[in-house]
Design a protein around this motif. Structure first.
Motif, PDB file in Angstrom:
ATOM      1  N   ASN A  52      75.696  35.188  39.924  1.00 61.31           N
ATOM      2  CA  ASN A  52      74.663  34.003  39.394  1.00 61.31           C
ATOM      3  C   ASN A  52      73.216  34.200  40.019  1.00 61.31           C
ATOM      4  O   ASN A  52      73.022  34.426  41.280  1.00 61.31           O
ATOM      5  CB  ASN A  52      74.951  32.620  40.095  1.00 61.31           C
ATOM      6  CG  ASN A  52      76.484  32.426  39.844  1.00 61.31           C
ATOM      7  OD1 ASN A  52      77.090  32.370  38.750  1.00 61.31           O
ATOM      8  ND2 ASN A  52      77.337  31.932  40.915  1.00 61.31           N
ATOM      9  N   ASN A  53      72.516  34.430  39.057  1.00 58.67           N
ATOM     10  CA  ASN A  53      70.935  34.658  39.479  1.00 58.67           C
ATOM     11  C   ASN A  53      70.362  33.367  39.892  1.00 58.67           C
ATOM     12  O   ASN A  53      70.840  32.315  39.788  1.00 58.67           O
ATOM     13  CB  ASN A  53      70.140  35.212  37.962  1.00 58.67           C
ATOM     14  CG  ASN A  53      70.561  36.475  37.932  1.00 58.67           C
ATOM     15  OD1 ASN A  53      70.772  37.184  38.980  1.00 58.67           O
ATOM     16  ND2 ASN A  53      70.224  36.883  36.769  1.00 58.67           N
ATOM     17  N   PHE A  54      69.324  33.546  40.399  1.00 57.88           N
ATOM     18  CA  PHE A  54      68.377  32.149  41.266  1.00 57.88           C
ATOM     19  C   PHE A  54      67.457  31.803  40.252  1.00 57.88           C
ATOM     20  O   PHE A  54      66.888  32.783  39.764  1.00 57.88           O
ATOM     21  CB  PHE A  54      67.875  32.665  42.527  1.00 57.88           C
ATOM     22  CG  PHE A  54      68.831  32.440  43.537  1.00 57.88           C
ATOM     23  CD1 PHE A  54      69.109  31.436  44.460  1.00 57.88           C
ATOM     24  CD2 PHE A  54      70.019  33.613  44.292  1.00 57.88           C
ATOM     25  CE1 PHE A  54      70.153  31.284  45.541  1.00 57.88           C
ATOM     26  CE2 PHE A  54      70.902  33.286  44.996  1.00 57.88           C
ATOM     27  CZ  PHE A  54      70.753  32.141  45.729  1.00 57.88           C
ATOM     28  N   CYS A  55      67.262  30.411  40.361  1.00 57.43           N
ATOM     29  CA  CYS A  55      65.791  30.077  39.872  1.00 57.43           C
ATOM     30  C   CYS A  55      65.116  29.535  40.957  1.00 57.43           C
ATOM     31  O   CYS A  55      65.766  28.775  42.030  1.00 57.43           O
ATOM     32  CB  CYS A  55      66.145  28.780  38.876  1.00 57.43           C
ATOM     33  SG  CYS A  55      64.652  28.211  38.217  1.00 57.43           S
ATOM     34  N   ASN A  56      63.894  29.820  41.236  1.00 56.11           N
ATOM     35  CA  ASN A  56      63.216  29.748  42.430  1.00 56.11           C
ATOM     36  C   ASN A  56      61.689  28.978  41.988  1.00 56.11           C
ATOM     37  O   ASN A  56      61.418  29.088  41.019  1.00 56.11           O
ATOM     38  CB  ASN A  56      62.837  31.159  43.135  1.00 56.11           C
ATOM     39  CG  ASN A  56      64.092  31.763  43.325  1.00 56.11           C
ATOM     40  OD1 ASN A  56      64.712  31.398  44.431  1.00 56.11           O
ATOM     41  ND2 ASN A  56      64.203  32.765  42.853  1.00 56.11           N
ATOM     42  N   ILE A  57      61.210  28.372  42.915  1.00 51.11           N
ATOM     43  CA  ILE A  57      59.847  27.904  42.855  1.00 51.11           C
ATOM     44  C   ILE A  57      59.326  27.662  44.330  1.00 51.11           C
ATOM     45  O   ILE A  57      59.873  27.298  45.208  1.00 51.11           O
ATOM     46  CB  ILE A  57      59.733  26.359  42.206  1.00 51.11           C
ATOM     47  CG1 ILE A  57      58.456  25.982  41.625  1.00 51.11           C
ATOM     48  CG2 ILE A  57      60.635  25.217  42.963  1.00 51.11           C
ATOM     49  CD1 ILE A  57      58.631  24.831  40.765  1.00 51.11           C
ATOM     50  N   ALA A  58      58.058  27.744  44.372  1.00 53.62           N
ATOM     51  CA  ALA A  58      57.200  27.544  45.465  1.00 53.62           C
ATOM     52  C   ALA A  58      56.413  26.160  45.557  1.00 53.62           C
ATOM     53  O   ALA A  58      56.183  26.108  44.463  1.00 53.62           O
ATOM     54  CB  ALA A  58      56.519  28.540  46.156  1.00 53.62           C
TER      55      ALA A  58
END
Length: 137
Positions: A52-58
């Protein structure tokens, strides 16, 4: 009460990842005002194996909470959203519906058993973090 500028990094690799991040960002409004967000970024898991790849945000927020108070509020949000395992307690990383890390808090340098500011792994070791944080730090 003074406002503190805090950079947070959020990630999700279970379920509707982008929606999980959007929900977490909305919940973070209870701990401060959101100033701005980065673009979403997909990344592979780091320091553990998963398909499972990640979805990221700052994001940058302004908050009146102290670092430990903010951490406690973040942990409440993670639990509310269904996060079961905490990597500090379990001793390793696993798939997670939401992960919220404090990256910087003003110019503070702080270290305790529960929290290290700045978050050195995200600032210096993880490529996806460097991409997300390039305009924030």
């Amino acid at each position: 009460m003074s406002q503190h500028k805090v950079v947070l990094l959020l990630g999700s690799n279970i379920g509707d990842k982008k929606n999980n991040l959007d929900i977490a960002l909305d919940k973070l409004k209870s701990v401060g005002s959101l100033l701005r967000n980065s673009e979403y970024l997909t990344s592979e898991p780091v320091d553990f194996v998963s398909s499972n790849n990640f979805c990221n945000i700052a994001t940058i927020i302004f908050t009146h909470f102290s670092p430990i108070q903010l951490l406690n509020e973040i942990k409440k949000i993670e639990i509310e959203m269904g996060r079961i395992n905490d990597s500090r307690k379990s001793g390793g990383y696993t798939d997670r519906i939401i992960d919220i890390d404090i990256i910087t808090y003003n110019e503070l340098k702080f270290s305790s058993e529960k929290l290290e500011i700045p978050h050195k792994k995200h600032l210096f070791d993880r490529e996806f973090s460097k991409i997300l944080l390039k305009d924030f730090i």
